[in-house]
Scaffold this active site. Structure first.
Site, PDB file in Angstrom:
ATOM      1  N   LYS A  13       0.819  -1.145   0.008  1.00  0.00           N
ATOM      2  CA  LYS A  13      -0.016   0.028   0.000  1.00  0.00           C
ATOM      3  C   LYS A  13       0.769   1.327  -0.072  1.00  0.00           C
ATOM      4  O   LYS A  13       0.581   2.127  -0.683  1.00  0.00           O
ATOM      5  CB  LYS A  13      -0.857  -0.092   1.095  1.00  0.00           C
ATOM      6  CG  LYS A  13      -1.818  -1.066   1.358  1.00  0.00           C
ATOM      7  CD  LYS A  13      -2.851  -1.064   2.551  1.00  0.00           C
ATOM      8  CE  LYS A  13      -2.162  -1.080   3.836  1.00  0.00           C
ATOM      9  NZ  LYS A  13      -1.531  -2.159   4.228  1.00  0.00           N
ATOM     10  N   ARG A  88      -8.870  -0.058   9.173  1.00  0.00           N
ATOM     11  CA  ARG A  88      -8.764  -0.999   9.659  1.00  0.00           C
ATOM     12  C   ARG A  88      -9.484  -1.939  10.594  1.00  0.00           C
ATOM     13  O   ARG A  88      -9.203  -2.965  10.959  1.00  0.00           O
ATOM     14  CB  ARG A  88      -7.268  -1.004  10.493  1.00  0.00           C
ATOM     15  CG  ARG A  88      -6.103  -1.102   9.596  1.00  0.00           C
ATOM     16  CD  ARG A  88      -4.654  -0.479   9.915  1.00  0.00           C
ATOM     17  NE  ARG A  88      -3.554  -0.986   9.856  1.00  0.00           N
ATOM     18  CZ  ARG A  88      -2.535  -0.502   9.347  1.00  0.00           C
ATOM     19  NH1 ARG A  88      -2.634   0.759   8.989  1.00  0.00           N
ATOM     20  NH2 ARG A  88      -1.320  -1.035   9.205  1.00  0.00           N
ATOM     21  N   ARG A 127      12.596  -5.284   4.229  1.00  0.00           N
ATOM     22  CA  ARG A 127      12.095  -3.939   4.244  1.00  0.00           C
ATOM     23  C   ARG A 127      12.863  -3.021   5.008  1.00  0.00           C
ATOM     24  O   ARG A 127      12.922  -3.303   6.169  1.00  0.00           O
ATOM     25  CB  ARG A 127      10.636  -3.819   4.389  1.00  0.00           C
ATOM     26  CG  ARG A 127      10.089  -2.419   4.302  1.00  0.00           C
ATOM     27  CD  ARG A 127       8.722  -2.425   3.983  1.00  0.00           C
ATOM     28  NE  ARG A 127       7.941  -2.514   5.380  1.00  0.00           N
ATOM     29  CZ  ARG A 127       6.601  -2.427   5.742  1.00  0.00           C
ATOM     30  NH1 ARG A 127       5.973  -2.272   4.556  1.00  0.00           N
ATOM     31  NH2 ARG A 127       5.955  -2.397   6.806  1.00  0.00           N
ATOM     32  N   ARG A 163      11.896  -0.650  10.769  1.00  0.00           N
ATOM     33  CA  ARG A 163      10.897  -0.187  11.556  1.00  0.00           C
ATOM     34  C   ARG A 163      10.642  -1.375  12.793  1.00  0.00           C
ATOM     35  O   ARG A 163      10.883  -2.818  12.624  1.00  0.00           O
ATOM     36  CB  ARG A 163       9.423  -0.347  10.999  1.00  0.00           C
ATOM     37  CG  ARG A 163       9.311   1.047  10.302  1.00  0.00           C
ATOM     38  CD  ARG A 163       8.165   1.121   9.359  1.00  0.00           C
ATOM     39  NE  ARG A 163       6.787   0.349   9.955  1.00  0.00           N
ATOM     40  CZ  ARG A 163       5.608   0.519   9.136  1.00  0.00           C
ATOM     41  NH1 ARG A 163       5.440   1.074   8.001  1.00  0.00           N
ATOM     42  NH2 ARG A 163       4.559  -0.039   9.726  1.00  0.00           N
ATOM     43  N   ARG A 174       0.622  -8.250  13.756  1.00  0.00           N
ATOM     44  CA  ARG A 174      -0.259  -7.410  12.719  1.00  0.00           C
ATOM     45  C   ARG A 174      -0.888  -8.251  11.960  1.00  0.00           C
ATOM     46  O   ARG A 174      -1.895  -7.944  11.741  1.00  0.00           O
ATOM     47  CB  ARG A 174       1.095  -6.528  11.937  1.00  0.00           C
ATOM     48  CG  ARG A 174       1.575  -5.730  12.794  1.00  0.00           C
ATOM     49  CD  ARG A 174       3.002  -5.003  12.334  1.00  0.00           C
ATOM     50  NE  ARG A 174       2.713  -4.224  10.939  1.00  0.00           N
ATOM     51  CZ  ARG A 174       3.654  -3.852  10.167  1.00  0.00           C
ATOM     52  NH1 ARG A 174       4.892  -4.304  10.314  1.00  0.00           N
ATOM     53  NH2 ARG A 174       3.440  -3.054   9.130  1.00  0.00           N
TER      54      ARG A 174
HETATM   55  P1  AMP Z   1       1.358   1.252   8.881  1.00  0.00           P
HETATM   56  O1  AMP Z   1       2.284   2.238   8.749  1.00  0.00           O
HETATM   57  O2  AMP Z   1       0.069   1.561   8.050  1.00  0.00           O
HETATM   58  O3  AMP Z   1       1.910  -0.161   8.851  1.00  0.00           O
HETATM   59  O4  AMP Z   1       0.964   1.540  10.401  1.00  0.00           O
HETATM   60  C1  AMP Z   1       1.859   1.222  11.393  1.00  0.00           C
HETATM   61  C2  AMP Z   1       1.104   1.001  12.781  1.00  0.00           C
HETATM   62  O5  AMP Z   1       0.242   2.243  13.177  1.00  0.00           O
HETATM   63  C3  AMP Z   1      -0.034  -0.173  12.583  1.00  0.00           C
HETATM   64  O6  AMP Z   1       0.775  -1.413  12.797  1.00  0.00           O
HETATM   65  C4  AMP Z   1      -0.934   0.142  13.966  1.00  0.00           C
HETATM   66  O7  AMP Z   1      -0.165   0.235  15.156  1.00  0.00           O
HETATM   67  C5  AMP Z   1      -1.066   1.873  13.674  1.00  0.00           C
HETATM   68  N1  AMP Z   1      -2.047   2.060  12.708  1.00  0.00           N
HETATM   69  C6  AMP Z   1      -1.797   2.951  11.598  1.00  0.00           C
HETATM   70  N2  AMP Z   1      -2.984   2.860  11.254  1.00  0.00           N
HETATM   71  C7  AMP Z   1      -3.938   2.446  11.734  1.00  0.00           C
HETATM   72  C8  AMP Z   1      -5.354   2.383  11.882  1.00  0.00           C
HETATM   73  N3  AMP Z   1      -6.187   2.724  10.819  1.00  0.00           N
HETATM   74  N4  AMP Z   1      -5.963   1.885  13.008  1.00  0.00           N
HETATM   75  C9  AMP Z   1      -5.376   1.197  14.167  1.00  0.00           C
HETATM   76  N5  AMP Z   1      -3.860   1.431  14.030  1.00  0.00           N
HETATM   77  C10 AMP Z   1      -3.176   1.949  12.863  1.00  0.00           C
END
Ligand code: AMP
Length: 218
Positions: A13, A88, A127, A163, A174
């Site tokens: 994404k 999510r 990554r 990360r 996750r």
């Molecule tokens: P991402 O960068 O999209 O992989 O998001 C990293 C982390 O941020 C996720 O593993 C969650 O802990 C938190 N996070 C990001 N977006 C959301 C969301 N829409 N709902 C809940 N947690 C989120």
């Protein structure tokens, strides 16, 4: 047009979002990046989210809906947005609908990036991300400068790091959270009559972009 990018962590994404945003001429809203930026800035929201993010757990719906509501009211998002990892949970999908409804808008399409878990795990294990702009990279070495390979933040000085939530234990958490809380969102959009396009997310980045663009008629 508001497009929801949907899929497991590591489905691509974050890689496809800037390409589709450029093609559509709309900005990206990524809640993960908003939370990381809040953490870098040391805000109470960022600091409160840190433990959840590090473990790979989802952050509370009301925090996410607050970010969505504040961002989408900005003039920059008037013509639409690419929502990357924003929806999510089912309550988030419902909340987004209300926020967009208040702005006389709606979700135009959900692009569901589809790929198997073993591909996710091998992708995430290779990554690295820029510590400033969070752009994802593969085939790079930790500590490399993001500037030399195009830091999209414009902030400068970005360095490629792993990360914390890309460590194997957090990736497992996750994926569990995806199955339990995120996957049902797709059925909710189906019931809601929102257009869903499933994109085969295995293969070369350019090919996946081409499939996504085709699905959006771009
Ligand atoms: P991402 O960068 O999209 O992989 O998001 C990293 C982390 O941020 C996720 O593993 C969650 O802990 C938190 N996070 C990001 N977006 C959301 C969301 N829409 N709902 C809940 N947690 C989120």
């Amino acid at each position: 047009m508001v497009i929801v990018l949907f899929g497991k962590p590591g489905a691509g994404k974050g890689t496809q979002a800037p390409r589709l945003a450029a093609a559509l001429g709309v900005p990206i809203l990524a809640t993960g990046e908003a939370l990381r930026a809040a953490l870098r800035a040391g805000t109470p929201m960022g600091l409160a989210a840190k433990a959840f993010m590090d473990r790979g757990d989802l952050v509370a719906d009301d925090v996410i809906l607050g970010i969505i509501k504040e961002a989408l009211a900005q003039p920059a998002y008037t013509n639409g947005a690419i929502l990357d990892g924003v929806v999510r949970t089912v309550p988030q999908a419902q909340g987004l609908e209300v926020v967009l409804g208040d702005l006389d808008r709606s979700v135009g399409a959900v692009l569901a990036f589809d790929l198997p878990d073993d591909e996710i795990i091998s992708r995430i294990s290779g990554r690295l991300t820029c510590d400033k702009c969070s752009a994802p990279f593969t085939g790079r070495t930790p500590g490399e400068s993001c500037d030399t390979i195009g830091c999209v933040s414009g902030l400068g000085g970005g360095v490629l790091v792993r990360r914390k939530d890309d460590e194997p234990e957090a990736v497992k958490t996750r994926l569990d959270a995806y199955r339990k809380s995120t996957e049902p969102v797709l059925a909710w959009y189906q019931r809601n009559g929102t257009r869903i396009a499933t994109i085969d997310a295995v293969g070369a980045i350019d090919d996946i972009t081409a499939r996504a663009r085709l699905a959006l008629g771009l």
